[in-house]
Design an enzyme around this catalytic site. Structure first.
Site, PDB file in Angstrom:
ATOM      1  CE  LYS A 162     -45.764  34.939  81.101  1.00  0.00           C
ATOM      2  NZ  LYS A 162     -46.118  33.336  80.679  1.00  0.00           N
ATOM      3  NE  ARG A 194     -44.129  35.148  73.823  1.00  0.00           N
ATOM      4  CZ  ARG A 194     -44.826  36.368  73.799  1.00  0.00           C
ATOM      5  NH1 ARG A 194     -44.746  37.325  72.835  1.00  0.00           N
ATOM      6  NH2 ARG A 194     -45.382  36.570  75.207  1.00  0.00           N
ATOM      7  CD  GLU A 235     -52.612  39.773  88.584  1.00  0.00           C
ATOM      8  OE1 GLU A 235     -53.079  38.514  89.088  1.00  0.00           O
ATOM      9  OE2 GLU A 235     -53.432  40.352  87.593  1.00  0.00           O
ATOM     10  CE  LYS A 264     -42.119  34.095  82.215  1.00  0.00           C
ATOM     11  NZ  LYS A 264     -42.908  33.201  81.512  1.00  0.00           N
ATOM     12  CB  SER A 291     -35.732  33.046  76.731  1.00  0.00           C
ATOM     13  OG  SER A 291     -36.899  34.053  76.469  1.00  0.00           O
TER      14      SER A 291
HETATM   15  C1  PBG Z   1     -45.947  30.615  78.471  1.00  0.00           C
HETATM   16  C2  PBG Z   1     -44.729  30.935  79.078  1.00  0.00           C
HETATM   17  C3  PBG Z   1     -43.883  31.961  78.631  1.00  0.00           C
HETATM   18  C4  PBG Z   1     -42.616  31.796  79.434  1.00  0.00           C
HETATM   19  C5  PBG Z   1     -42.979  30.955  80.355  1.00  0.00           C
HETATM   20  N1  PBG Z   1     -44.203  30.396  80.103  1.00  0.00           N
HETATM   21  C6  PBG Z   1     -44.022  32.798  77.361  1.00  0.00           C
HETATM   22  C7  PBG Z   1     -44.990  33.661  77.062  1.00  0.00           C
HETATM   23  O1  PBG Z   1     -45.806  34.069  78.118  1.00  0.00           O
HETATM   24  O2  PBG Z   1     -45.423  34.236  75.889  1.00  0.00           O
HETATM   25  C8  PBG Z   1     -41.512  32.632  79.118  1.00  0.00           C
HETATM   26  C9  PBG Z   1     -40.229  32.179  79.767  1.00  0.00           C
HETATM   27  C10 PBG Z   1     -38.945  32.715  79.101  1.00  0.00           C
HETATM   28  O3  PBG Z   1     -38.981  33.613  78.213  1.00  0.00           O
HETATM   29  O4  PBG Z   1     -37.926  32.139  79.102  1.00  0.00           O
HETATM   30  N2  PBG Z   1     -47.170  30.690  79.132  1.00  0.00           N
END
Ligand code: PBG
Length: 336
Positions: A205, A215, A244, A259, A285
């Protein structure tokens, strides 16, 4: 490549357009396919019994309350989507520096899991494990001495995972990027007798700007102090993603995730070819909002780009994709 092209001969004997000439040949030679079985739908939850609220930076996505949740999710079930991923928007008054609401067995996430498991027992439920929806500083772990503290955070995450699984979540998806959390969460689940609860690790990630609209959806953007670069990966790195993934697999991950998605297709392909394990992508997102925003402006054709973008993940080696387009894509696939 030189070897390949000599083995296959050349023009004019060879004309690659022949296999593209008709729909039936195109279908026969297609190397990958996309179906509703490949889709996971992320859903934002909100407290109370009110109407769904639109997420302004993600046109078409909503925050849904428990009393509308069954209907909302029914669309995905009808279309044959195998699983959904739940994300709670926590009211500010329930946030604190330790993220205590994350380990409340009656929190929004657990309540939603109970409702959904009793209504749709065959639908897969994926629970996000991280503290950012619950902390007043917006970080995924607890803070000690000004730093996001790895080992103290894992203890809370392991408790969070157990209460989610006890409420009916089938697959725990840790998105926090603390070192060693997969092993400790696995141990905590096993200790509680939850040996069949699966772990889908957010293994690679990245610290990405593409999470911005998410967010907003959870109301954690205003809260976030600083950034997440001390725990999420540097977008410059690729070998590190393999380390990882290797660690998470050794610690007991059943499935791994990369991700964001589209800007990281190279990582997905390396993970899949290196480890040959179920690999998922999260079309996050910001990717959704870019595509959806351009569609809404008339700049991109939804009949073409939505499925094309999802097919790219299959081609890269994904078993499935977390996508806000899941319902729309499944409906398009059904129409054919
Ligand atoms: C939180 C989390 C995030 C997303 C999924 N779980 C945001 C972040 O790490 O700040 C992002 C998903 C998206 O942007 O659609 N741990």
């Amino acid at each position: 490549m030189t070897q390949l092209s000599s083995a296959f001969g050349t023009y004019p004997a060879v004309r690659l357009r022949r296999n593209r000439a008709d729909d039936w040949t195109r279908r026969l030679v297609a190397e990958n396919s996309l179906s509703s079985d490949d889709l996971i739908w992320p859903i934002f939850l909100k407290e109370g019994s009110g109407k769904s609220e639109a997420v302004s930076s993600m046109p078409g996505q909503v925050r849904v309350s428990l009393n509308e949740l069954t209907d909302h999710v029914g669309r995905a079930v009808e279309l044959g989507i195998p699983a959904i991923a739940l994300f709670p928007a926590t009211p500010v008054e329930k946030k604190d520096s330790e993220g205590s609401e994350a380990v409340n067995p009656d929190n929004l996430m657990c309540s939603a899991a109970r409702v959904l498991k009793s209504t749709y027992p065959a639908l897969g439920l994926i629970g996000d494990v991280a503290l950012d929806p619950y902390t007043d500083h917006g970080h995924d772990g607890v803070i000690r001495g000004g730093q996001v503290a790895n080992d103290e955070s894992i203890e809370v995450l392991a408790r969070q995972a157990v209460i989610q699984a006890q409420a009916g979540i089938d697959t725990i998806a840790p998105s926090d990027m603390m070192d060693g959390r997969i092993g400790q969460i696995r141990a905590a689940l096993d200790h509680a007798g939850l040996i069949d609860t699966r772990l889908m690790s957010y293994a690679a990630k990245y610290a990405s700007g593409f999470y911005g609209p998410f967010r907003d959806a959870l109301g954690s953007s205003g809260a976030l102090k600083g950034d997440k670069r001390t725990y999420q990966m540097d977008p410059a790195n690729s070998d590190e993603a393999l380390r990882e993934v290797a660690l998470d697999l050794r610690e007991g991950a059943d499935m791994v995730m990369v991700k964001p998605g589209m800007p990281y297709l190279d990582i997905i392909q390396r993970v899949k070819t290196t480890f040959a394990v179920p690999t998922f992508a999260y079309q996050v997102s910001g990717e959704y909002s870019m595509i959806k925003g351009a569609i809404d402006h008339g700049w991109l054709d939804p009949d073409k780009v939505i499925l094309e973008a999802l097919m790219a993940f299959k081609r890269a080696g994904c078993s499935g994709i977390l996508t806000y387009f899941a319902v729309e894509a499944a409906a398009r696939l059904k129409r054919g």
